[in-house]
Write a protein that holds these residues in place. Structure first.
Motif, PDB file in Angstrom:
ATOM      1  N   ARG A   1       0.832  -1.207   0.000  1.00  0.00           N
ATOM      2  CA  ARG A   1       0.000   0.000   0.000  1.00  0.00           C
ATOM      3  C   ARG A   1       0.867   1.257   0.000  1.00  0.00           C
ATOM      4  O   ARG A   1       0.614   2.209  -0.750  1.00  0.00           O
ATOM      5  N   ILE A   2       1.885   1.262   0.864  1.00  0.00           N
ATOM      6  CA  ILE A   2       2.748   2.436   0.936  1.00  0.00           C
ATOM      7  C   ILE A   2       3.577   2.576  -0.336  1.00  0.00           C
ATOM      8  O   ILE A   2       3.819   3.680  -0.817  1.00  0.00           O
TER       9      ILE A   2
ATOM     10  N   ASP B   1       2.921   7.201  -6.267  1.00  0.00           N
ATOM     11  CA  ASP B   1       1.969   8.230  -6.675  1.00  0.00           C
ATOM     12  C   ASP B   1       2.480   9.631  -6.337  1.00  0.00           C
ATOM     13  O   ASP B   1       2.225  10.586  -7.078  1.00  0.00           O
ATOM     14  N   SER B   2       3.223   9.746  -5.241  1.00  0.00           N
ATOM     15  CA  SER B   2       3.756  11.060  -4.854  1.00  0.00           C
ATOM     16  C   SER B   2       4.764  11.587  -5.873  1.00  0.00           C
ATOM     17  O   SER B   2       5.031  12.788  -5.923  1.00  0.00           O
TER      18      SER B   2
ATOM     19  N   ALA C   1      -8.199  -3.945  -3.719  1.00  0.00           N
ATOM     20  CA  ALA C   1      -9.142  -3.200  -2.880  1.00  0.00           C
ATOM     21  C   ALA C   1      -8.478  -1.960  -2.286  1.00  0.00           C
ATOM     22  O   ALA C   1      -9.097  -0.891  -2.200  1.00  0.00           O
ATOM     23  N   ALA C   2      -7.220  -2.107  -1.892  1.00  0.00           N
ATOM     24  CA  ALA C   2      -6.491  -0.972  -1.314  1.00  0.00           C
ATOM     25  C   ALA C   2      -6.324   0.134  -2.337  1.00  0.00           C
ATOM     26  O   ALA C   2      -6.524   1.318  -2.040  1.00  0.00           O
ATOM     27  N   VAL C   3      -5.957  -0.236  -3.560  1.00  0.00           N
ATOM     28  CA  VAL C   3      -5.776   0.754  -4.623  1.00  0.00           C
ATOM     29  C   VAL C   3      -7.104   1.445  -4.930  1.00  0.00           C
ATOM     30  O   VAL C   3      -7.156   2.669  -5.110  1.00  0.00           O
ATOM     31  N   ALA C   4      -8.179   0.666  -4.962  1.00  0.00           N
ATOM     32  CA  ALA C   4      -9.490   1.244  -5.260  1.00  0.00           C
ATOM     33  C   ALA C   4      -9.903   2.272  -4.209  1.00  0.00           C
ATOM     34  O   ALA C   4     -10.619   3.235  -4.510  1.00  0.00           O
ATOM     35  N   ALA C   5      -9.430   2.078  -2.984  1.00  0.00           N
ATOM     36  CA  ALA C   5      -9.798   2.987  -1.893  1.00  0.00           C
ATOM     37  C   ALA C   5      -8.892   4.214  -1.805  1.00  0.00           C
ATOM     38  O   ALA C   5      -9.192   5.153  -1.066  1.00  0.00           O
TER      39      ALA C   5
ATOM     40  N   ASP D   1      -6.915   7.647  -3.006  1.00  0.00           N
ATOM     41  CA  ASP D   1      -7.166   8.830  -3.825  1.00  0.00           C
ATOM     42  C   ASP D   1      -5.903   9.113  -4.645  1.00  0.00           C
ATOM     43  O   ASP D   1      -5.121  10.008  -4.326  1.00  0.00           O
ATOM     44  N   LEU D   2      -5.708   8.312  -5.690  1.00  0.00           N
ATOM     45  CA  LEU D   2      -4.510   8.419  -6.507  1.00  0.00           C
ATOM     46  C   LEU D   2      -4.722   9.427  -7.635  1.00  0.00           C
ATOM     47  O   LEU D   2      -5.850   9.680  -8.062  1.00  0.00           O
TER      48      LEU D   2
END
Length: 199
Positions: free
Chosen positions: A52-53, A59-60, A153-157, A159-160
């Motif tokens: 997840r991180i 993304d950052s 599921a984590a990616v879907a949640a 805000d990318l």
């Protein structure tokens, strides 16, 4: 797992790799395997937290100025190439990564980038590190399907970003690139009064 713990895992892998930590080009690059081995020592929930991180950190760095710097350094950089570039940039450690996101021109200070500018080998991008957590999870659990489900599921949640942040420009406009990335342009484009090397 918090961001400090996440970067600590990267830094431990870098220390284990020693002199091989800063270049993805050499044969038998050890960094991905070292990182995968380290992740395989964690609990499954921690491996998923690492993933997840990883996605958040990547993304950052989803920014036009960094993408244009990657284009200049690598002689071209499409969507997949920029994904791999950001992944490999993480393996260069927190300080280098953070500076490059804030000031892409700081990449000109890296020995691997200087070698690349001279045609002496070297590379930053690393596709394989994007699969390190999944491979570690599969070692621990004996399967990766549950990892895939949780990661999706984590990616879907999250805000990318839908599009790169920051200001874009035509990186093939040498004058504009010299203005925005002067140190990298000096390495890869040469002086303004000299023809640029072929890309």
């Amino acid at each position: 797992m918090d961001i400090d713990t996440w970067w600590d895992i990267i830094e431990r892998a870098r220390r284990s790799a020693g002199g091989r930590a800063d270049d993805r080009d050499p044969p038998d690059d050890p960094m991905v395997e070292i990182l995968t081995d380290s992740l395989a020592e964690l609990e499954p929930t921690e491996i998923i937290a690492f993933e997840r991180i990883f996605i958040q950190v990547a993304d950052s760095a989803y920014r036009w100025p960094l993408w244009n710097a990657a284009y200049l350094v690598q002689g071209g950089c499409g969507d997949d190439g920029f994904t791999d570039f950001r992944a490999g940039l993480m393996l260069l450690g927190r300080t280098t990564f953070t500076r490059a996101v804030a000031d892409p021109d700081s990449l000109a200070e890296l020995p691997v980038v200087v070698r690349m500018s001279r045609g002496e080998g070297g590379w930053i991008g690393c596709e394989d590190v994007s699969y390190a957590a999944q491979r570690a999870y599969e070692r621990v659990q004996g399967e990766s399907e549950s990892f895939d489900d949780v990661a999706a599921a984590a990616v879907a949640a999250m805000d990318l970003l839908d599009h790169p942040a920051g200001e874009d420009w035509d990186v093939e406009d040498d004058d504009e690139t010299r203005r925005r990335l002067p140190r990298l342009a000096a390495l890869f484009l040469g002086p303004a009064d000299r023809p640029a090397p072929p890309r």
